[in-house]
Design a protein around this motif. Structure first.
Motif, PDB file in Angstrom:
ATOM      1  N   LEU A  97       9.911   1.501  -3.990  1.00  9.73           N
ATOM      2  CA  LEU A  97       9.517   2.095  -5.268  1.00  9.73           C
ATOM      3  C   LEU A  97       8.718   1.038  -6.016  1.00  9.73           C
ATOM      4  O   LEU A  97       9.270   0.025  -6.469  1.00  9.73           O
ATOM      5  CB  LEU A  97      10.751   2.515  -6.062  1.00  9.73           C
ATOM      6  N   THR A  98       7.403   1.251  -6.137  1.00  5.23           N
ATOM      7  CA  THR A  98       6.520   0.196  -6.645  1.00  5.23           C
ATOM      8  C   THR A  98       5.947   0.484  -8.023  1.00  5.23           C
ATOM      9  O   THR A  98       5.169  -0.318  -8.536  1.00  5.23           O
ATOM     10  CB  THR A  98       5.358  -0.041  -5.666  1.00  5.23           C
ATOM     11  N   GLY A  99       6.310   1.595  -8.640  1.00  3.57           N
ATOM     12  CA  GLY A  99       5.800   1.847  -9.977  1.00  3.57           C
ATOM     13  C   GLY A  99       6.312   3.155 -10.541  1.00  3.57           C
ATOM     14  O   GLY A  99       6.643   4.085  -9.797  1.00  3.57           O
ATOM     15  N   LEU A 100       6.382   3.216 -11.877  1.00  6.80           N
ATOM     16  CA  LEU A 100       6.681   4.431 -12.601  1.00  6.80           C
ATOM     17  C   LEU A 100       5.482   4.745 -13.482  1.00  6.80           C
ATOM     18  O   LEU A 100       4.937   3.855 -14.140  1.00  6.80           O
ATOM     19  CB  LEU A 100       7.933   4.269 -13.468  1.00  6.80           C
ATOM     20  N   THR A 101       5.060   5.999 -13.484  1.00  3.47           N
ATOM     21  CA  THR A 101       3.864   6.391 -14.222  1.00  3.47           C
ATOM     22  C   THR A 101       4.223   7.355 -15.343  1.00  3.47           C
ATOM     23  O   THR A 101       4.958   8.320 -15.137  1.00  3.47           O
ATOM     24  CB  THR A 101       2.839   7.044 -13.278  1.00  3.47           C
ATOM     25  N   VAL A 102       3.653   7.085 -16.513  1.00  2.00           N
ATOM     26  CA  VAL A 102       3.893   7.932 -17.680  1.00  2.00           C
ATOM     27  C   VAL A 102       2.566   8.124 -18.424  1.00  2.00           C
ATOM     28  O   VAL A 102       2.418   7.802 -19.584  1.00  2.00           O
ATOM     29  CB  VAL A 102       5.012   7.329 -18.568  1.00  2.00           C
ATOM     30  N   SER A 103       1.586   8.650 -17.692  1.00  2.00           N
ATOM     31  CA  SER A 103       0.252   8.842 -18.255  1.00  2.00           C
ATOM     32  C   SER A 103       0.293   9.934 -19.320  1.00  2.00           C
ATOM     33  O   SER A 103       0.683  11.069 -19.044  1.00  2.00           O
ATOM     34  CB  SER A 103      -0.736   9.232 -17.155  1.00  2.00           C
ATOM     35  N   TYR A 118       0.847  -1.198   0.000  1.00  2.00           N
ATOM     36  CA  TYR A 118       0.000   0.000   0.000  1.00  2.00           C
ATOM     37  C   TYR A 118       0.881   1.246   0.000  1.00  2.00           C
ATOM     38  O   TYR A 118       1.721   1.430   0.877  1.00  2.00           O
ATOM     39  CB  TYR A 118      -0.914   0.007   1.231  1.00  2.00           C
ATOM     40  N   GLY A 119       0.667   2.084  -0.988  1.00  2.00           N
ATOM     41  CA  GLY A 119       1.474   3.285  -1.108  1.00  2.00           C
ATOM     42  C   GLY A 119       0.677   4.423  -1.709  1.00  2.00           C
ATOM     43  O   GLY A 119      -0.544   4.482  -1.590  1.00  2.00           O
ATOM     44  N   ALA A 120       1.391   5.330  -2.377  1.00  2.00           N
ATOM     45  CA  ALA A 120       0.739   6.484  -2.997  1.00  2.00           C
ATOM     46  C   ALA A 120       1.545   6.942  -4.205  1.00  2.00           C
ATOM     47  O   ALA A 120       2.766   6.771  -4.268  1.00  2.00           O
ATOM     48  CB  ALA A 120       0.594   7.631  -2.006  1.00  2.00           C
ATOM     49  N   TYR A 121       0.837   7.518  -5.149  1.00  2.00           N
ATOM     50  CA  TYR A 121       1.416   8.170  -6.320  1.00  2.00           C
ATOM     51  C   TYR A 121       1.785   9.583  -5.888  1.00  2.00           C
ATOM     52  O   TYR A 121       0.948  10.326  -5.372  1.00  2.00           O
ATOM     53  CB  TYR A 121       0.361   8.174  -7.423  1.00  2.00           C
ATOM     54  N   THR A 122       3.053   9.973  -6.089  1.00  2.00           N
ATOM     55  CA  THR A 122       3.546  11.210  -5.489  1.00  2.00           C
ATOM     56  C   THR A 122       3.263  12.463  -6.315  1.00  2.00           C
ATOM     57  O   THR A 122       3.759  13.537  -5.979  1.00  2.00           O
ATOM     58  CB  THR A 122       5.067  11.120  -5.232  1.00  2.00           C
ATOM     59  N   ASN A 140       0.587  -3.940  -6.277  1.00  2.00           N
ATOM     60  CA  ASN A 140       0.919  -2.647  -5.692  1.00  2.00           C
ATOM     61  C   ASN A 140      -0.307  -1.747  -5.799  1.00  2.00           C
ATOM     62  O   ASN A 140      -0.815  -1.507  -6.897  1.00  2.00           O
ATOM     63  CB  ASN A 140       2.102  -2.026  -6.426  1.00  2.00           C
ATOM     64  N   ILE A 141      -0.776  -1.260  -4.653  1.00  2.00           N
ATOM     65  CA  ILE A 141      -2.000  -0.462  -4.587  1.00  2.00           C
ATOM     66  C   ILE A 141      -1.613   0.924  -4.080  1.00  2.00           C
ATOM     67  O   ILE A 141      -1.198   1.079  -2.928  1.00  2.00           O
ATOM     68  CB  ILE A 141      -3.035  -1.129  -3.660  1.00  2.00           C
TER      69      ILE A 141
END
Length: 340
Positions: A71-77, A5-9, A308-309
């Motif tokens: 570090l559970t993800g990289l986002t490139v929306s 459980y985490g958050a998108y920064t 990863n949520i």
């Protein structure tokens, strides 16, 4: 296997990476998802440096270790299929670099969007076809898929090469915005390394049931955004496909940020829906309290117990830290109730 459980920064991009991770740790979270390009900048990841230097990558991961955050993800929306010169090619470039960087960092999840082409080879702007009950719109969709399929076959091969899973967010204004449109994607692309980022907020305001979507998508779900939405009384006369928005306010104090330098259009006074802090949502499904999110987590655990949520906070009614902490309390309470 267990959930992280985490958050998108993105909501904390006015802070340094260390400061943002401290916010997450104090909220009781243990994972972080970082933006690396697309629609918004990437102040928490200097992609060029990280791609070029093994030492920089080691130092970067040490920052997370020092805070006890993974570090559970990289986002490139973004819109890698857009005919706009400021979107399509740059966003596709960002996506390719993000996949390469994820592989070098040993990160499994890359979050992206399927994108939206124009209506035809000469189009200047992307066009989202929502309800193609007439033949012209079906012809446009056929053209758009003819653009999307070879691009995503290439991206799938790149993700496979780097041992990365790309998770497409089912987001309105994209070719893939629902389980049936993702299923069409699977039929045409035949991906091995592309799945779904399950973001319930975009399903809520389209009047979908996220738990039913989880059951239908099953193991195609490879990443999750914990984000909420409320359908409001304005929906009774506006519907959820409302166009009554105004431009971004001239007064900076009145703007709703979506990232550094990017802001929402001005919403109607009585909107049909809006994003809310996790736990504050309400739709035809009822109140989205901790009990609801416990059922949501239980449904996810049944199809993929290793996810990863990450909370994505976009509720303008709360400050960024306040809203994120509010969502974390709901999510962690739901996790305890679900035993997930």
């Amino acid at each position: 296997m267990a959930f992280t459980y985490g958050a998108y920064t993105a909501c904390l991009q006015d802070r340094t990476l260390e400061e943002a991770l401290d916010v997450l740790a104090r909220a009781g979270l243990s994972g972080a998802e970082i933006n690396t390009g697309g629609f918004i900048p990437a102040p928490h990841a200097h992609v060029d440096l990280l791609l070029s230097s093994e030492r920089a990558r080691a130092d970067y991961l040490t920052i997370f270790d020092a805070q006890g955050i993974a570090l559970t993800g990289l986002t490139v929306s973004g819109n890698p299929l857009s005919p706009l010169p400021t979107e399509g090619l740059p966003h596709a470039h960002d996506l390719r670099r993000t996949i390469e960087l994820a592989g070098k960092l040993g990160i499994r999840d890359v979050v992206a969007m399927s994108g939206t082409p124009g209506t035809d080879p000469g189009a200047r702007y992307p066009a989202w076809i929502v309800n193609p009950w007439n033949g012209i719109d079906l012809e446009i969709l056929d053209y758009q898929w003819s653009v999307a399929v070879p691009f995503w076959k290439e991206i799938d091969a790149l993700a496979r090469e780097h041992d990365v899973q790309v998770a497409l967010e089912m987001h309105p204004r994209n070719l893939v915005f629902s389980p049936p449109t993702f299923e069409r994607f699977v039929e045409l692309v035949r991906p091995t390394n592309i799945g779904v980022n399950l973001d319930p907020s975009h399903l809520f305001w389209q009047q979908m049931d996220p738990i039913a979507c989880i059951e239908r998508l099953g193991t195609h779900i490879t990443h999750v955004h914990a984000k909420d939405a409320a359908v409001l009384p304005g929906a009774a006369v506006r519907g959820v496909l409302d166009t009554a928005f105004d431009p971004v306010p001239e007064d900076p104090a009145q703007r709703t940020p979506t990232g550094i330098g990017h802001h929402c259009s001005t919403w109607p006074e009585d909107p049909a829906w809006r994003f809310v802090a996790l736990g504050d949502g309400r739709t035809a499904l009822g109140e989205h309290d901790a009990d609801y999110w416990a059922r949501f987590l239980g449904a996810l655990a049944a199809v993929n117990p290793d996810l990863n949520i990450n909370i994505e906070h976009e509720d303008a009614a709360f400050g960024n830290v306040e809203g994120l902490e509010r969502g974390a309390r709901t999510l962690l309470a739901a996790a305890e109730r679900a035993g997930a």
